[in-house]
Design a protein around this motif. Structure first.
Motif, PDB file in Angstrom:
ATOM      1  N   PRO A  64       0.797  -1.267   0.091  1.00 23.03           N
ATOM      2  CA  PRO A  64       0.169  -0.210   0.118  1.00 23.03           C
ATOM      3  C   PRO A  64       0.915   1.258   0.059  1.00 23.03           C
ATOM      4  CG  PRO A  64      -0.662  -1.466   1.916  1.00 23.03           C
ATOM      5  CD  PRO A  64       0.693  -1.955   1.179  1.00 23.03           C
ATOM      6  N   VAL A  65       0.115   2.446  -0.738  1.00 25.67           N
ATOM      7  CA  VAL A  65       1.284   3.579  -0.732  1.00 25.67           C
ATOM      8  C   VAL A  65       0.525   4.787  -0.082  1.00 25.67           C
ATOM      9  CG1 VAL A  65       2.474   2.897  -2.712  1.00 25.67           C
ATOM     10  CG2 VAL A  65       0.295   4.330  -2.848  1.00 25.67           C
ATOM     11  N   THR A  66       1.242   5.816   0.337  1.00 25.55           N
ATOM     12  CA  THR A  66       0.637   6.916   0.661  1.00 25.55           C
ATOM     13  C   THR A  66       1.354   7.926   0.293  1.00 25.55           C
ATOM     14  OG1 THR A  66       0.299   8.176   3.035  1.00 25.55           O
ATOM     15  CG2 THR A  66       2.374   6.744   2.621  1.00 25.55           C
ATOM     16  N   ARG A  67       0.683   9.215   0.381  1.00 32.06           N
ATOM     17  CA  ARG A  67       1.151  10.582   0.058  1.00 32.06           C
ATOM     18  C   ARG A  67       1.729  11.336   1.039  1.00 32.06           C
ATOM     19  NH1 ARG A  67       0.613  12.219  -5.397  1.00 32.06           N
ATOM     20  NH2 ARG A  67      -0.906  10.860  -6.595  1.00 32.06           N
ATOM     21  N   GLY A  68       1.687  10.669   2.258  1.00 31.24           N
ATOM     22  CA  GLY A  68       2.352  11.183   3.453  1.00 31.24           C
ATOM     23  C   GLY A  68       1.441  12.353   4.246  1.00 31.24           C
ATOM     24  N   ALA A  69       0.039  12.402   3.903  1.00 34.54           N
ATOM     25  CA  ALA A  69      -0.897  13.334   4.469  1.00 34.54           C
ATOM     26  C   ALA A  69      -0.925  12.778   5.984  1.00 34.54           C
ATOM     27  CB  ALA A  69      -2.063  13.697   3.719  1.00 34.54           C
ATOM     28  N   LEU A  70      -1.395  13.733   6.893  1.00 35.26           N
ATOM     29  CA  LEU A  70      -1.399  13.672   8.352  1.00 35.26           C
ATOM     30  C   LEU A  70      -2.608  12.758   8.478  1.00 35.26           C
ATOM     31  CD1 LEU A  70      -0.850  13.828  11.360  1.00 35.26           C
ATOM     32  CD2 LEU A  70      -1.790  16.102  11.342  1.00 35.26           C
ATOM     33  N   GLU A  71      -3.580  13.062   7.674  1.00 36.59           N
ATOM     34  CA  GLU A  71      -4.895  12.186   7.869  1.00 36.59           C
ATOM     35  C   GLU A  71      -4.797  10.846   7.511  1.00 36.59           C
ATOM     36  OE1 GLU A  71      -5.555  16.752   6.728  1.00 36.59           O
ATOM     37  OE2 GLU A  71      -4.175  15.277   6.203  1.00 36.59           O
ATOM     38  N   ASP A  72      -3.926  10.686   6.733  1.00 33.12           N
ATOM     39  CA  ASP A  72      -3.707   9.121   6.088  1.00 33.12           C
ATOM     40  C   ASP A  72      -2.952   8.507   7.435  1.00 33.12           C
ATOM     41  OD1 ASP A  72      -3.683   7.129   4.566  1.00 33.12           O
ATOM     42  OD2 ASP A  72      -2.122   7.462   3.450  1.00 33.12           O
ATOM     43  N   VAL A  73      -2.263   9.121   8.007  1.00 35.12           N
ATOM     44  CA  VAL A  73      -1.589   8.700   9.091  1.00 35.12           C
ATOM     45  C   VAL A  73      -2.705   8.160  10.121  1.00 35.12           C
ATOM     46  CG1 VAL A  73       0.460   8.710  10.972  1.00 35.12           C
ATOM     47  CG2 VAL A  73       0.786   9.835   8.573  1.00 35.12           C
TER      48      VAL A  73
END
Length: 279
Positions: A64-73
Motif C-alpha cells: 500500500p502507498v501513501t502521499r504522506g498526509a497527516l490524515e492518512d497517518v
C-alpha cells in the motif's frame, strides 16, 4: 559504537515487545522500512517507493502507498511512522495523541553516519540483527575498496542541470572511494556548484561520471548549463560512466554499492590498467 538518535515523543528501540506496524512517509524513509521491516508489518510506503530512484524498489511492489498526509497517518494508525523530510513536528505531536510514534533518523553527513542510521532505524523496527549484518558487510566491502589501486585519470561528476559535486559532498567521496581523483579536488571546489566550463575546456578530465540523465525524473531548464555543447561533447568523447540514480539516493546511504558500481564499470572500460601495472 552505535549511539541512539532522538526520537519524537520519547520513543525508543525497545518501545515494543513485538515488531511494530510501520508506515514510511517519504522516499528516503522508505529505504529503511523496506530494508528492515517485514512486509506484513508495513502499513504503507510512500508513492515514490517503487520509482526508478528507489534502491529497494523491487521490495515495494504490491505494498500500500501513501502521499504522506497527516490524515492518512491518523486513519491507518500504524504503531510507528518513519520519516525524513516529509511531515512536521506538529504532525508528530498530533499523531502521538493517538499513540502513534514517529521516528526521524539523524541527518547523515558522512559514510559513518549512514551506517549508524541503518542500525538506529532497524532497532526501532525490530530488525537490529539484520542491520548489524548489513553494516558489517558494508565495512568489509568499504575496506576492500580502499585497498584497490587508484586510477591516474581525473574524474568529473556531472548532473543534467550542469552542476558538479565538490569536496565535502557524498558524491565526491564516493568517486574517490571508487579509485579516482576528482576535478573538484584539483579546482578546490566545495559543495554543489555549477561545472567550471573554462577549466573543463582548458584542462579536460579523463573520465565523466554522471547520474539522473535520460530517466525523465529531473526537469532540465532550457537555460541549464548542462545543455552547453562543451559538456555534451565531453560525454560523447570521454569515457563516461552513468550511475543508476538508486545508488546515489538519500545522501549516500548506499555509498558502498555506488562506489563498487563505478569501479566495476571503470574496469570494463579499462580505466585501471595503468594502476594495475604499477602495483
Amino acid at each position: 559504537m552505535i549511539f541512539l538518535g532522538v526520537v519524537a515523543g520519547g520513543f525508543g528501540p525497545n518501545a515494543y515487545a513485538d515488531e511494530p506496524s510501520v508506515m514510511s512517509l517519504d522516499f528516503c524513509a522508505d529505504q529503511y522500512v523496506l530494508a528492515f521491516a517485514k512486509p506484513e508489518n508495513i502499513v504503507a510506503v510512500s508513492d515514490e517507493a517503487a520509482d526508478i530512484n528507489s534502491f529497494f524498489a523491487a521490495r515495494a511492489a504490491g505494498l500500500p502507498v501513501t502521499r504522506g498526509a497527516l490524515e492518512d497517518v491518523l486513519l491507518r494508525k500504524p504503531d510507528l511512522v518513519v520519516r525524513t523530510w516529509r511531515g512536521s513536528m506538529a504532525g508528530d505531536a498530533m499523531a502521538k495523541r493517538l499513540d502513534i510514534h514517529t521516528y526521524r533518523p539523524p541527518y547523515a553527513m558522512t559514510p559513518e553516519d549512514n551506517l549508524r542510521n541503518l542500525v538506529l532505524v532497524a532497532e526501532a523496527l525490530g530488525g537490529a540483527s539484520d542491520a548489524r549484518a548489513m553494516v558489517d558487510d558494508y565495512h568489509t566491502r568499504w575496506e576492500a575498496l580502499k585497498k584497490q589501486p587508484a586510477s591516474k585519470l581525473k574524474a568529473v561528476y556531472m548532473t543534467p542541470s550542469g552542476f558538479t559535486a565538490g569536496q565535502g559532498t557524498f558524491v565526491d567521496d564516493i568517486i574517490q572511494l571508487a579509485g579516482f581523483d576528482t576535478v573538484a579536488t584539483a579546482a578546490d571546489v566545495h559543495g554543489w556548484v555549477p561545472l567550471p566550463l573554462e577549466k573543463m575546456v582548458m584542462d579536460p578530465p579523463g573520465v565523466v561520471i554522471g547520474s539522473f540523465f535520460n530517466e525523465g525524473t529531473v526537469h532540465i531548464s532550457h537555460w541549464s548549463g548542462g545543455r552547453h555543447g562543451a559538456y555534451r561533447n565531453m560525454i560523447k568523447e570521454l569515457p563516461t560512466i552513468m550511475v543508476p540514480s538508486r545508488y546515489l539516493s538519500c545522501s549516500g546511504a548506499f555509498f558502498v554499492d555506488a562506489a563498487e558500481f563505478i569501479r566495476a564499470e571503470a574496469e570494463k572500460l579499462g580505466l585501471f590498467h595503468d594502476a594495475e601495472r604499477a602495483r
